[in-house]
Scaffold this motif. Structure first.
Motif, PDB file in Angstrom:
ATOM      1  N   VAL A 149     -16.780 -76.170 -21.091  1.00  0.00           N
ATOM      2  CA  VAL A 149     -18.078 -75.968 -20.462  1.00  0.00           C
ATOM      3  C   VAL A 149     -18.413 -77.109 -19.510  1.00  0.00           C
ATOM      4  O   VAL A 149     -18.874 -76.890 -18.383  1.00  0.00           O
ATOM      5  N   LEU A 150     -18.176 -78.342 -19.954  1.00  0.00           N
ATOM      6  CA  LEU A 150     -18.565 -79.508 -19.160  1.00  0.00           C
ATOM      7  C   LEU A 150     -17.505 -79.925 -18.143  1.00  0.00           C
ATOM      8  O   LEU A 150     -17.824 -80.526 -17.118  1.00  0.00           O
ATOM      9  N   PHE A 151     -16.246 -79.637 -18.466  1.00  0.00           N
ATOM     10  CA  PHE A 151     -15.160 -80.019 -17.567  1.00  0.00           C
ATOM     11  C   PHE A 151     -14.270 -78.814 -17.275  1.00  0.00           C
ATOM     12  O   PHE A 151     -13.094 -78.781 -17.641  1.00  0.00           O
ATOM     13  N   PRO A 152     -14.822 -77.797 -16.626  1.00  0.00           N
ATOM     14  CA  PRO A 152     -14.036 -76.586 -16.352  1.00  0.00           C
ATOM     15  C   PRO A 152     -12.888 -76.868 -15.403  1.00  0.00           C
ATOM     16  O   PRO A 152     -13.006 -77.680 -14.482  1.00  0.00           O
ATOM     17  N   GLU A 153     -11.766 -76.210 -15.655  1.00  0.00           N
ATOM     18  CA  GLU A 153     -10.612 -76.362 -14.769  1.00  0.00           C
ATOM     19  C   GLU A 153     -10.886 -75.630 -13.467  1.00  0.00           C
ATOM     20  O   GLU A 153     -11.408 -74.514 -13.461  1.00  0.00           O
ATOM     21  N   PRO A 154     -10.552 -76.222 -12.332  1.00  0.00           N
ATOM     22  CA  PRO A 154     -10.807 -75.555 -11.044  1.00  0.00           C
ATOM     23  C   PRO A 154      -9.964 -74.294 -10.906  1.00  0.00           C
ATOM     24  O   PRO A 154      -8.824 -74.229 -11.373  1.00  0.00           O
ATOM     25  N   GLU A 155     -10.573 -73.280 -10.305  1.00  0.00           N
ATOM     26  CA  GLU A 155      -9.847 -72.038 -10.091  1.00  0.00           C
ATOM     27  C   GLU A 155      -8.758 -72.248  -9.035  1.00  0.00           C
ATOM     28  O   GLU A 155      -8.926 -73.017  -8.092  1.00  0.00           O
ATOM     29  N   PRO A 156      -7.614 -71.587  -9.193  1.00  0.00           N
ATOM     30  CA  PRO A 156      -6.526 -71.769  -8.218  1.00  0.00           C
ATOM     31  C   PRO A 156      -6.941 -71.304  -6.833  1.00  0.00           C
ATOM     32  O   PRO A 156      -7.668 -70.322  -6.670  1.00  0.00           O
ATOM     33  N   ASP A 157      -6.475 -72.030  -5.843  1.00  0.00           N
ATOM     34  CA  ASP A 157      -6.792 -71.701  -4.446  1.00  0.00           C
ATOM     35  C   ASP A 157      -5.943 -70.513  -4.015  1.00  0.00           C
ATOM     36  O   ASP A 157      -4.701 -70.595  -3.973  1.00  0.00           O
ATOM     37  N   VAL A 179     -18.560 -78.597 -40.258  1.00  0.00           N
ATOM     38  CA  VAL A 179     -17.564 -77.527 -40.346  1.00  0.00           C
ATOM     39  C   VAL A 179     -16.994 -77.185 -38.978  1.00  0.00           C
ATOM     40  O   VAL A 179     -15.775 -77.091 -38.792  1.00  0.00           O
ATOM     41  N   PHE A 180     -17.862 -77.005 -37.995  1.00  0.00           N
ATOM     42  CA  PHE A 180     -17.428 -76.457 -36.712  1.00  0.00           C
ATOM     43  C   PHE A 180     -17.356 -77.495 -35.596  1.00  0.00           C
ATOM     44  O   PHE A 180     -17.158 -77.126 -34.427  1.00  0.00           O
ATOM     45  N   GLY A 181     -17.507 -78.774 -35.936  1.00  0.00           N
ATOM     46  CA  GLY A 181     -17.448 -79.810 -34.919  1.00  0.00           C
ATOM     47  C   GLY A 181     -16.224 -79.737 -34.021  1.00  0.00           C
ATOM     48  O   GLY A 181     -16.347 -79.812 -32.782  1.00  0.00           O
ATOM     49  N   PRO A 182     -15.008 -79.580 -34.578  1.00  0.00           N
ATOM     50  CA  PRO A 182     -13.822 -79.498 -33.713  1.00  0.00           C
ATOM     51  C   PRO A 182     -13.862 -78.317 -32.746  1.00  0.00           C
ATOM     52  O   PRO A 182     -13.397 -78.420 -31.609  1.00  0.00           O
ATOM     53  N   TYR A 183     -14.419 -77.188 -33.190  1.00  0.00           N
ATOM     54  CA  TYR A 183     -14.522 -76.025 -32.303  1.00  0.00           C
ATOM     55  C   TYR A 183     -15.518 -76.302 -31.182  1.00  0.00           C
ATOM     56  O   TYR A 183     -15.279 -75.939 -30.017  1.00  0.00           O
ATOM     57  N   TYR A 184     -16.661 -76.917 -31.537  1.00  0.00           N
ATOM     58  CA  TYR A 184     -17.645 -77.247 -30.516  1.00  0.00           C
ATOM     59  C   TYR A 184     -17.059 -78.200 -29.482  1.00  0.00           C
ATOM     60  O   TYR A 184     -17.340 -78.079 -28.284  1.00  0.00           O
ATOM     61  N   SER A 185     -16.243 -79.165 -29.944  1.00  0.00           N
ATOM     62  CA  SER A 185     -15.627 -80.114 -29.007  1.00  0.00           C
ATOM     63  C   SER A 185     -14.743 -79.398 -27.993  1.00  0.00           C
ATOM     64  O   SER A 185     -14.792 -79.679 -26.788  1.00  0.00           O
ATOM     65  N   SER A 213     -39.289 -71.451 -20.803  1.00  0.00           N
ATOM     66  CA  SER A 213     -38.585 -70.719 -19.751  1.00  0.00           C
ATOM     67  C   SER A 213     -37.802 -71.708 -18.894  1.00  0.00           C
ATOM     68  O   SER A 213     -38.196 -72.032 -17.782  1.00  0.00           O
ATOM     69  N   PRO A 214     -36.692 -72.207 -19.399  1.00  0.00           N
ATOM     70  CA  PRO A 214     -35.919 -73.199 -18.659  1.00  0.00           C
ATOM     71  C   PRO A 214     -35.337 -72.633 -17.380  1.00  0.00           C
ATOM     72  O   PRO A 214     -34.883 -71.497 -17.329  1.00  0.00           O
ATOM     73  N   ALA A 215     -35.346 -73.451 -16.366  1.00  0.00           N
ATOM     74  CA  ALA A 215     -34.759 -73.033 -15.097  1.00  0.00           C
ATOM     75  C   ALA A 215     -33.288 -73.387 -15.124  1.00  0.00           C
ATOM     76  O   ALA A 215     -32.904 -74.521 -14.916  1.00  0.00           O
ATOM     77  N   SER A 216     -32.467 -72.414 -15.403  1.00  0.00           N
ATOM     78  CA  SER A 216     -31.037 -72.668 -15.513  1.00  0.00           C
ATOM     79  C   SER A 216     -30.307 -72.051 -14.342  1.00  0.00           C
ATOM     80  O   SER A 216     -30.734 -71.047 -13.777  1.00  0.00           O
ATOM     81  N   PRO A 217     -29.173 -72.629 -13.959  1.00  0.00           N
ATOM     82  CA  PRO A 217     -28.389 -72.075 -12.863  1.00  0.00           C
ATOM     83  C   PRO A 217     -27.892 -70.678 -13.188  1.00  0.00           C
ATOM     84  O   PRO A 217     -27.923 -70.240 -14.322  1.00  0.00           O
ATOM     85  N   SER A 218     -27.412 -70.005 -12.203  1.00  0.00           N
ATOM     86  CA  SER A 218     -26.937 -68.637 -12.370  1.00  0.00           C
ATOM     87  C   SER A 218     -25.882 -68.534 -13.446  1.00  0.00           C
ATOM     88  O   SER A 218     -24.938 -69.327 -13.484  1.00  0.00           O
ATOM     89  N   GLN A 219     -26.052 -67.560 -14.343  1.00  0.00           N
ATOM     90  CA  GLN A 219     -25.113 -67.250 -15.409  1.00  0.00           C
ATOM     91  C   GLN A 219     -24.886 -68.445 -16.345  1.00  0.00           C
ATOM     92  O   GLN A 219     -23.882 -68.533 -17.030  1.00  0.00           O
ATOM     93  N   GLY A 220     -25.840 -69.366 -16.403  1.00  0.00           N
ATOM     94  CA  GLY A 220     -25.743 -70.465 -17.351  1.00  0.00           C
ATOM     95  C   GLY A 220     -24.714 -71.500 -16.992  1.00  0.00           C
ATOM     96  O   GLY A 220     -24.326 -72.315 -17.819  1.00  0.00           O
ATOM     97  N   ALA A 221     -24.219 -71.548 -15.774  1.00  0.00           N
ATOM     98  CA  ALA A 221     -23.209 -72.544 -15.415  1.00  0.00           C
ATOM     99  C   ALA A 221     -23.851 -73.907 -15.314  1.00  0.00           C
ATOM    100  O   ALA A 221     -25.026 -74.052 -15.005  1.00  0.00           O
ATOM    101  N   VAL A 222     -23.078 -74.950 -15.568  1.00  0.00           N
ATOM    102  CA  VAL A 222     -23.590 -76.309 -15.487  1.00  0.00           C
ATOM    103  C   VAL A 222     -23.658 -76.724 -14.032  1.00  0.00           C
ATOM    104  O   VAL A 222     -22.693 -76.587 -13.282  1.00  0.00           O
ATOM    105  N   SER A 223     -24.820 -77.254 -13.652  1.00  0.00           N
ATOM    106  CA  SER A 223     -24.999 -77.671 -12.257  1.00  0.00           C
ATOM    107  C   SER A 223     -24.110 -78.859 -11.942  1.00  0.00           C
ATOM    108  O   SER A 223     -24.031 -79.815 -12.703  1.00  0.00           O
ATOM    109  N   ASN A 224     -23.430 -78.797 -10.809  1.00  0.00           N
ATOM    110  CA  ASN A 224     -22.558 -79.888 -10.407  1.00  0.00           C
ATOM    111  C   ASN A 224     -23.343 -81.033  -9.773  1.00  0.00           C
ATOM    112  O   ASN A 224     -22.864 -82.163  -9.701  1.00  0.00           O
ATOM    113  N   SER A 225     -24.572 -80.744  -9.291  1.00  0.00           N
ATOM    114  CA  SER A 225     -25.339 -81.757  -8.585  1.00  0.00           C
ATOM    115  C   SER A 225     -26.061 -82.695  -9.539  1.00  0.00           C
ATOM    116  O   SER A 225     -26.453 -83.781  -9.162  1.00  0.00           O
ATOM    117  N   ALA A 226     -26.288 -82.259 -10.765  1.00  0.00           N
ATOM    118  CA  ALA A 226     -27.019 -83.075 -11.728  1.00  0.00           C
ATOM    119  C   ALA A 226     -26.044 -83.905 -12.548  1.00  0.00           C
ATOM    120  O   ALA A 226     -24.859 -83.626 -12.607  1.00  0.00           O
TER     121      ALA A 226
END
Length: 487
Positions: free
Chosen positions: A473-481, A461-467, A273-286
């Motif tokens: 996932v790891l480097f999401p673009e910031p939402e426009p202000d 087979v799917f390495g390029p897609y995973y990349s 039962s992993p403790a994951s952030p809301s909606q599976g987002a990557v924590s910015n503090s870790a």
């Protein structure tokens, strides 16, 4: 048998000489790999059928490469099914009609001539392109126009033609069919003989297809990565947004690693039962996990997948049944190893290592206790007290609980060992086997090899897609202000 100087007819038994396919020094990277973002589109019926056909071809090619025992098999309906009753009724009507035609005076050979033409085509389909002489012999012996002329003049010899057909079948069939072809020579009823010829020819065609699959497997293994990637991209072009479940799968793995990175070094196994952030987002503090660690975590999560609660990643859909079988075997090995660990801890290493004792521990609960009591008596040890018997039975019974401490420890050790099989450059051997798993080491090694084989192929087979997905996932673009303060 062929005469001296004649070419040897093919036999689908692995005896044909096949040219060794050339191996590419490296794989060519396909052009633009693009997980599409365009909105869903409505496909026509013809487009849906075409897409289903492409998925079927892709699945078969994938299965041939990963499953060494893959074989095509004839469709067999259940004896009492509607399909089987319809098939039997139609077949009976067809062969009854042929019998009436041949029994007429004079005989009507219209239907028989058509069957002989189909038999000729079936025999020719069993030949390889280089068997020109044998092809000419079959064409000449079963010339449809000549047979029709003989029938019109009352000179058609069905028996002679069927004997030639059986002789040719004997040369072309695999050794496993020799007895069946030989048995056909004893049939005297022409209708029954023709019917059995068709049945055996269907088996021979299936033999040839499976032999061809075995012959092509090395070639397919060389080119399967490029082929599967190309076909998958074609499907993505038709079905946009088809990587949503894969994205969510990797996002969840990244979130788990992000949370655990601030704690002690994470175990390769999946926490229950992993403790994951809301909606599976990557924590910015870790600390940000690496793409490789996220993908490996995602693969290990498959061993704890809960069926029916979430959709399997699209990139692993073709391997879902195979991976779920691995998951089931891991669960069985976990319970087995836990039972053995509990019993050895209760009985001591001397008793536990006695001859035949481990084999006796295949049953659970009372059976274990009975065998323990019998072995104690044989070795001259005092019998268990009632409290100790109850404790042993209770501990074994509690292993069924997923939160059981012993089971959790064993599961973590098994997952840790299996994680070595999916590492791109990882090595695994018995020296890496964690404590407490010696009794299941052979089974665990086999499961690990099969798990690793599937994962390594999927990664290629799917390495390029995973990349591409992991970048988002790891480097999401910031939402426009928007200039509006959030509450």
């Amino acid at each position: 048998m062929p005469k001296p100087g004649e070419e040897e007819p093919p036999r689908p038994d692995g005896g044909l000489e096949e040219a060794e396919p050339s191996r590419e020094s490296r794989e060519e990277e396909p052009p633009a790999l693009r997980p599409p973002d365009s909105p869903p589109q409505i496909l026509s019926v013809s487009e849906l059928l075409e897409t289903a056909h492409e998925i079927s071809k892709l699945t078969i090619a994938h299965e041939i490469v990963l499953n060494c025992d893959f074989k095509l098999q004839a469709v067999n309906f259940a004896p009492n099914s509607l399909e089987n009753r319809v098939k039997d009724t139609l077949h009976k009507a067809f062969w009854d009609s042929l019998k009436e035609q041949l029994s007429a005076s004079p005989p009507d050979y219209t239907q028989a001539i058509q069957l002989l033409q189909e038999i000729k085509e079936a025999l020719l389909s069993l030949l390889l392109p280089r068997h020109n002489r044998l092809r000419s012999q079959i064409e000449e012996a079963l010339d449809t126009e000549l047979i029709r002329q003989e029938a019109e003049h009352g000179a058609l010899d069905i028996h002679s033609l069927t004997m030639y057909i059986l002789g040719t079948m004997a040369m072309l069939c695999a050794p496993v069919r020799d007895q069946e072809v030989q048995r056909l020579r004893s049939l005297t009823d022409p209708v029954q003989l023709l019917r059995e010829i068709f049945r055996v020819l269907d088996l021979m065609k299936m033999d040839m297809l499976n032999f061809t699959i075995q012959s092509l497997r090395p070639h397919l293994q060389d080119h399967s990565i490029q082929y599967e990637r190309k076909k998958f991209q074609e499907l993505l072009d038709k079905l946009p947004n088809s990587l949503d479940h894969t994205t969510e799968w990797l996002r969840k793995a990244a979130a788990e690693l992000s949370v655990s990175s601030s704690q002690s070094p994470p175990h390769p196994a999946v926490s229950s039962s992993p403790a994951s952030p809301s909606q599976g987002a990557v924590s910015n503090s870790a600390a940000l996990p690496s793409p490789t660690s996220v993908l490996n975590r995602g693969y290990m999560n498959l061993l704890c997948w809960e069926p029916g609660q979430k959709e399997y990643p699209e990139t692993l859909f073709m391997d879902q049944a195979r991976l779920q079988e691995v998951q089931s075997q891991v669960n069985q090995l976990t319970i087995t190893a836990a039972v053995l660990l509990v019993t050895s801890g209760m009985c001591g290493s001397t008793l536990f290592g006695s001859p035949g004792f481990e084999e006796a521990l295949q049953d659970i609960g009372n059976q274990v206790l009975q065998e323990v009591s019998r072995t104690l008596s044989q070795l001259g040890y005092p019998a268990f007290t009632s409290d100790k018997c109850a404790s042993l039975k209770g501990q074994i019974r509690s292993i069924a609980d997923k939160d059981n401490a012993v089971r959790s420890v064993i599961e973590q050790r098994i997952h840790s060992f299996l994680s070595l099989f999916i590492s791109p450059n990882g090595q695994n051997s018995l020296k890496d086997l964690p404590k407490g798993l010696d009794a299941i080491q052979e089974e665990l090694l086999e499961v690990g090899r099969r798990f690793g084989s599937v994962i390594h192929h999927n990664r290629q087979v799917f390495g390029p897609y995973y990349s591409e997905i992991l970048k988002k996932v790891l480097f999401p673009e910031p939402e426009p202000d928007t200039g509006i303060d959030s509450f």
